[in-house]
Structure formats: structure tokens, C-alpha cells
Motif scaffolding. Structure first.
Motif, PDB file in Angstrom:
ATOM      1  N   VAL A   1     128.142 -12.849 -13.016  1.00  0.00           N
ATOM      2  CA  VAL A   1     128.823 -11.547 -13.020  1.00  0.00           C
ATOM      3  C   VAL A   1     129.495 -11.309 -14.365  1.00  0.00           C
ATOM      4  CG1 VAL A   1     130.719 -10.200 -12.022  1.00  0.00           C
ATOM      5  CG2 VAL A   1     129.154 -11.464 -10.520  1.00  0.00           C
ATOM      6  N   GLY A   2     130.198 -12.329 -14.859  1.00  0.00           N
ATOM      7  CA  GLY A   2     130.889 -12.215 -16.136  1.00  0.00           C
ATOM      8  C   GLY A   2     129.941 -11.881 -17.271  1.00  0.00           C
ATOM      9  N   LYS A   3     128.782 -12.530 -17.300  1.00  0.00           N
ATOM     10  CA  LYS A   3     127.798 -12.293 -18.360  1.00  0.00           C
ATOM     11  C   LYS A   3     127.240 -10.866 -18.306  1.00  0.00           C
ATOM     12  CE  LYS A   3     126.287 -17.123 -18.777  1.00  0.00           C
ATOM     13  NZ  LYS A   3     125.192 -18.096 -18.520  1.00  0.00           N
ATOM     14  N   GLU A   4     126.997 -10.382 -17.094  1.00  0.00           N
ATOM     15  CA  GLU A   4     126.457  -9.024 -16.948  1.00  0.00           C
ATOM     16  C   GLU A   4     127.482  -7.974 -17.373  1.00  0.00           C
ATOM     17  OE1 GLU A   4     123.497  -8.041 -16.425  1.00  0.00           O
ATOM     18  OE2 GLU A   4     122.654 -10.016 -16.021  1.00  0.00           O
ATOM     19  N   ILE A   5     128.747  -8.221 -17.051  1.00  0.00           N
ATOM     20  CA  ILE A   5     129.801  -7.273 -17.443  1.00  0.00           C
ATOM     21  C   ILE A   5     129.982  -7.279 -18.957  1.00  0.00           C
ATOM     22  CG2 ILE A   5     132.274  -6.784 -17.308  1.00  0.00           C
ATOM     23  CD1 ILE A   5     132.205  -7.627 -14.392  1.00  0.00           C
ATOM     24  N   VAL A   6     129.909  -8.442 -19.563  1.00  0.00           N
ATOM     25  CA  VAL A   6     129.995  -8.535 -21.024  1.00  0.00           C
ATOM     26  C   VAL A   6     128.845  -7.754 -21.655  1.00  0.00           C
ATOM     27  CG1 VAL A   6     129.703 -10.078 -22.999  1.00  0.00           C
ATOM     28  CG2 VAL A   6     131.253 -10.713 -21.149  1.00  0.00           C
ATOM     29  N   ARG A   7     127.651  -7.914 -21.098  1.00  0.00           N
ATOM     30  CA  ARG A   7     126.470  -7.218 -21.625  1.00  0.00           C
ATOM     31  C   ARG A   7     126.659  -5.704 -21.604  1.00  0.00           C
ATOM     32  NH1 ARG A   7     122.625  -4.537 -19.311  1.00  0.00           N
ATOM     33  NH2 ARG A   7     123.203  -5.213 -17.206  1.00  0.00           N
ATOM     34  N   VAL A   8     127.079  -5.177 -20.468  1.00  0.00           N
ATOM     35  CA  VAL A   8     127.199  -3.720 -20.350  1.00  0.00           C
ATOM     36  C   VAL A   8     128.391  -3.206 -21.158  1.00  0.00           C
ATOM     37  CG1 VAL A   8     128.677  -3.591 -18.282  1.00  0.00           C
ATOM     38  CG2 VAL A   8     126.969  -1.824 -18.691  1.00  0.00           C
ATOM     39  N   ASN A   9     129.470  -3.973 -21.225  1.00  0.00           N
ATOM     40  CA  ASN A   9     130.625  -3.556 -22.033  1.00  0.00           C
ATOM     41  C   ASN A   9     130.269  -3.525 -23.520  1.00  0.00           C
ATOM     42  OD1 ASN A   9     132.292  -3.178 -19.866  1.00  0.00           O
ATOM     43  ND2 ASN A   9     133.448  -5.071 -20.109  1.00  0.00           N
ATOM     44  N   ASN A  10     129.434  -4.453 -23.944  1.00  0.00           N
ATOM     45  CA  ASN A  10     128.989  -4.461 -25.339  1.00  0.00           C
ATOM     46  C   ASN A  10     128.159  -3.219 -25.654  1.00  0.00           C
ATOM     47  OD1 ASN A  10     130.238  -6.880 -25.971  1.00  0.00           O
ATOM     48  ND2 ASN A  10     128.415  -8.139 -25.640  1.00  0.00           N
ATOM     49  N   THR A  11     127.349  -2.793 -24.695  1.00  0.00           N
ATOM     50  CA  THR A  11     126.536  -1.592 -24.868  1.00  0.00           C
ATOM     51  C   THR A  11     127.426  -0.365 -25.020  1.00  0.00           C
ATOM     52  OG1 THR A  11     124.720  -2.508 -23.553  1.00  0.00           O
ATOM     53  CG2 THR A  11     124.777  -0.113 -23.798  1.00  0.00           C
TER      54      THR A  11
ATOM     55  N   ALA B   1     129.256  -0.522 -28.431  1.00  0.00           N
ATOM     56  CA  ALA B   1     128.362  -0.196 -29.544  1.00  0.00           C
ATOM     57  C   ALA B   1     128.124   1.303 -29.627  1.00  0.00           C
ATOM     58  CB  ALA B   1     127.035  -0.926 -29.382  1.00  0.00           C
ATOM     59  N   ARG B   2     127.994   1.947 -28.475  1.00  0.00           N
ATOM     60  CA  ARG B   2     127.790   3.394 -28.462  1.00  0.00           C
ATOM     61  C   ARG B   2     129.010   4.105 -29.033  1.00  0.00           C
ATOM     62  NH1 ARG B   2     126.420   3.946 -23.520  1.00  0.00           N
ATOM     63  NH2 ARG B   2     128.411   4.536 -22.606  1.00  0.00           N
ATOM     64  N   GLY B   3     130.207   3.615 -28.681  1.00  0.00           N
ATOM     65  CA  GLY B   3     131.441   4.211 -29.190  1.00  0.00           C
ATOM     66  C   GLY B   3     131.565   4.070 -30.692  1.00  0.00           C
ATOM     67  N   LYS B   4     131.177   2.905 -31.205  1.00  0.00           N
ATOM     68  CA  LYS B   4     131.236   2.672 -32.656  1.00  0.00           C
ATOM     69  C   LYS B   4     130.281   3.592 -33.399  1.00  0.00           C
ATOM     70  CE  LYS B   4     132.630  -2.204 -32.399  1.00  0.00           C
ATOM     71  NZ  LYS B   4     132.207  -3.616 -32.626  1.00  0.00           N
ATOM     72  N   THR B   5     129.097   3.790 -32.829  1.00  0.00           N
ATOM     73  CA  THR B   5     128.108   4.671 -33.454  1.00  0.00           C
ATOM     74  C   THR B   5     128.614   6.101 -33.505  1.00  0.00           C
ATOM     75  OG1 THR B   5     126.281   3.288 -32.658  1.00  0.00           O
ATOM     76  CG2 THR B   5     125.745   5.542 -33.310  1.00  0.00           C
ATOM     77  N   SER B   6     129.243   6.545 -32.409  1.00  0.00           N
ATOM     78  CA  SER B   6     129.773   7.912 -32.356  1.00  0.00           C
ATOM     79  C   SER B   6     130.884   8.103 -33.369  1.00  0.00           C
ATOM     80  CB  SER B   6     130.295   8.214 -30.945  1.00  0.00           C
ATOM     81  OG  SER B   6     129.250   8.144 -29.999  1.00  0.00           O
ATOM     82  N   ARG B   7     131.770   7.105 -33.477  1.00  0.00           N
ATOM     83  CA  ARG B   7     132.883   7.207 -34.430  1.00  0.00           C
ATOM     84  C   ARG B   7     132.381   7.198 -35.869  1.00  0.00           C
ATOM     85  NH1 ARG B   7     135.219   3.846 -30.505  1.00  0.00           N
ATOM     86  NH2 ARG B   7     134.687   1.938 -31.648  1.00  0.00           N
ATOM     87  N   LYS B   8     131.329   6.400 -36.111  1.00  0.00           N
ATOM     88  CA  LYS B   8     130.755   6.316 -37.453  1.00  0.00           C
ATOM     89  C   LYS B   8     130.145   7.654 -37.855  1.00  0.00           C
ATOM     90  CE  LYS B   8     127.598   3.502 -40.248  1.00  0.00           C
ATOM     91  NZ  LYS B   8     126.651   2.363 -40.244  1.00  0.00           N
ATOM     92  N   LYS B   9     129.450   8.303 -36.915  1.00  0.00           N
ATOM     93  CA  LYS B   9     128.847   9.597 -37.196  1.00  0.00           C
ATOM     94  C   LYS B   9     129.921  10.651 -37.455  1.00  0.00           C
ATOM     95  CE  LYS B   9     124.509   9.023 -34.650  1.00  0.00           C
ATOM     96  NZ  LYS B   9     123.706   9.501 -33.496  1.00  0.00           N
TER      97      LYS B   9
END
Length: 252
Positions: free
Chosen positions: A215-225, A228-236
Motif C-alpha cells: 500500500v505504501g509503495k502504491e501511494i508513493v507512486r501516485v503521489n509522485n505522479t 510531478a504534474r504540479g511541478k510541470t504546471s508551475r514551471k510553465k
């Protein structure tokens, strides 16, 4: 073993559905005796099914494209009938057809039947409004078959509006429902399942340790996604703000 983090609140409906599916697979491949975990996972699985159902787009028996195509045909038929009547020997019919064609020629020159759904809809409404004038009605009465063509366009436009509004309402209800189920699922995960699993980790409960790790690994995976999307939006956004603008040349 590290503590399990909560699922990001910025997660999308599709992402939380994917996460729930991954947790279901992890759960169903293990035998867990802890009653509270079994109960919560049954809730997660049920909410996942509800989420997928509410967020799916159902096929409409009559598509918007279908009624738009029907409307375009009726509009095209009107022009064909007017052209035919304009060539008739009767001066009254011919001159009346010519007058009507000249009045609405701008719509055909503007390619009314090739426009997008809403732009086409606006042009059809304007066309019907022009044909509803007292002058046009007087001409139309003298041309065989044209009144029927106009009525067919009116009915096709009404069907288009009805279908469009029905689909918009249905999609809004689905979006609202999916958003509501997503919140409910996040509550079960973050406020109930994760705390239970974190407590089991502290207690080193062998019954659920392996499942908790998955469960922990899956939550880390989706939180990373999500991160990353937030960082891309802020960069743009930052790039747009700092983009240099042209300055007029200095006058000599």
C-alpha cells in the motif's frame, strides 16, 4: 518500515481509481486475518466500482453528431428546393424562390453546414429568424414545398438543442458524482485505512506488514505522479511570466 503517507488531495479521479485497483490486487493476493483491514478493503473495492461507474461516459442512443448531421441535411435540402423552384416557369414561384434564396444566401456562402456544432446552431437559429419575417413568410407561401423544408429545419434544430442539453446535464451529473465518490474514497484511505496500517507497522503486526508495504509503495507512486504534474504546471507558469516581450525601437 517507513510510515505510510496520505494520498494527495490533488489526485485525479482516474488516478485514485487506478490506485484503488492496485490496492485491490495487493489485497486479493494475500490472506489477511485482521477484520478491520478486511472491512475497509471491501469499502475501497466497492467505492472503486462506484467511481468507475460514475466516471464512465455512456453512449447516447442519439449522438450529437447524428442530430447535427440530420439538421445539416434539412438545411441543404431547403437550398436545393429553392434552386429548383427558381427554375420553374411560374413567374410567381420563380421570383419568390429567388427572393428567399437571396435573403439567406449569406448562410450558404458562410458554409453553414460545415460549421462546428455550436457555431452551426447559432447560424441555423439566425436563418430561421430571417425566414420568420413577414416578408419571407409571404414569399414562402407561394413556393411549393418550402414551408415544409423550413419546418423540418426547425424540428431538427429543436432536436439538436434537446440532445445537447440532455448530454450536458448528464455529463455534469456524472462529473459531480465522480468527484463525490473520489472524496469518499480518499476519506476511507487517508482517515481510516492508512492510520490502521501505520499502527500495524508500529506494532510489527506480521498479518498485515506485507500488505502495508505494498500500500505504501502504491501511494508513493501516485503521489509522485501528482507532484510531478504540479511541478510541470508551475514551471510553465513561471516560463510564461518571464518570457521576454518585444520593445519598440527607439526613435531617432
Amino acid at each position: 518500515m517507513d510510515k505510510i503517507n496520505s494520498v494527495s488531495a490533488a489526485i485525479r479521479v482516474s488516478e485514485v481509481a487506478s490506485l484503488a485497483s492496485a490496492l485491490q490486487r495487493a489485497y486479493e493476493t494475500r490472506e489477511i486475518e485482521k477484520p478491520i483491514v478486511n472491512t475497509l478493503m471491501k469499502e475501497v473495492i466497492a467505492l472503486r466500482e462506484k467511481l468507475l461507474s460514475s466516471s464512465s461516459t455512456a453512449k447516447k442512443s442519439v449522438s450529437l453528431a447524428g442530430v447535427d448531421k440530420k439538421r445539416d441535411k434539412e438545411v441543404s435540402d431547403l437550398n436545393k428546393v429553392l434552386k429548383g423552384c427558381e427554375a420553374m416557369k411560374s413567374e410567381v414561384v420563380s421570383s419568390s424562390a429567388k427572393a428567399v434564396r437571396e435573403k439567406i444566401a449569406k448562410y450558404y456562402k458562410g458554409k453553414i453546414t460545415s460549421r462546428g456544432f455550436e457555431e452551426g446552431s447559432g447560424m441555423v437559429m439566425s436563418l430561421l429568424n430571417d425566414l420568420d419575417s413577414a416578408e419571407m413568410k409571404a414569399y414562402i407561401e407561394k413556393i411549393p414545398g418550402v414551408a415544409e423544408c423550413v419546418e423540418a429545419i426547425r424540428e431538427a434544430q429543436a432536436e439538436y438543442i434537446k440532445t445537447r442539453d440532455s448530454q450536458s446535464e448528464g455529463q455534469s451529473e456524472k462529473t459531480l458524482s465522480a468527484s463525490s465518490v473520489k472524496k469518499e474514497l480518499l476519506f476511507v484511505l487517508n482517515d481510516r485505512l492508512v492510520p490502521i496500517l501505520n499502527a500495524a507497522i508500529i506494532e510489527e503486526d506480521a498479518d498485515v506488514m506485507e500488505f502495508a508495504s505494498a500500500v505504501g509503495k502504491e501511494i508513493v507512486r501516485v503521489n509522485n505522479t501528482v507532484s510531478a504534474r504540479g511541478k510541470t504546471s508551475r514551471k510553465k507558469a513561471a516560463s510564461a511570466k518571464t518570457e521576454p516581450t518585444e520593445t519598440p525601437a527607439a526613435q531617432i
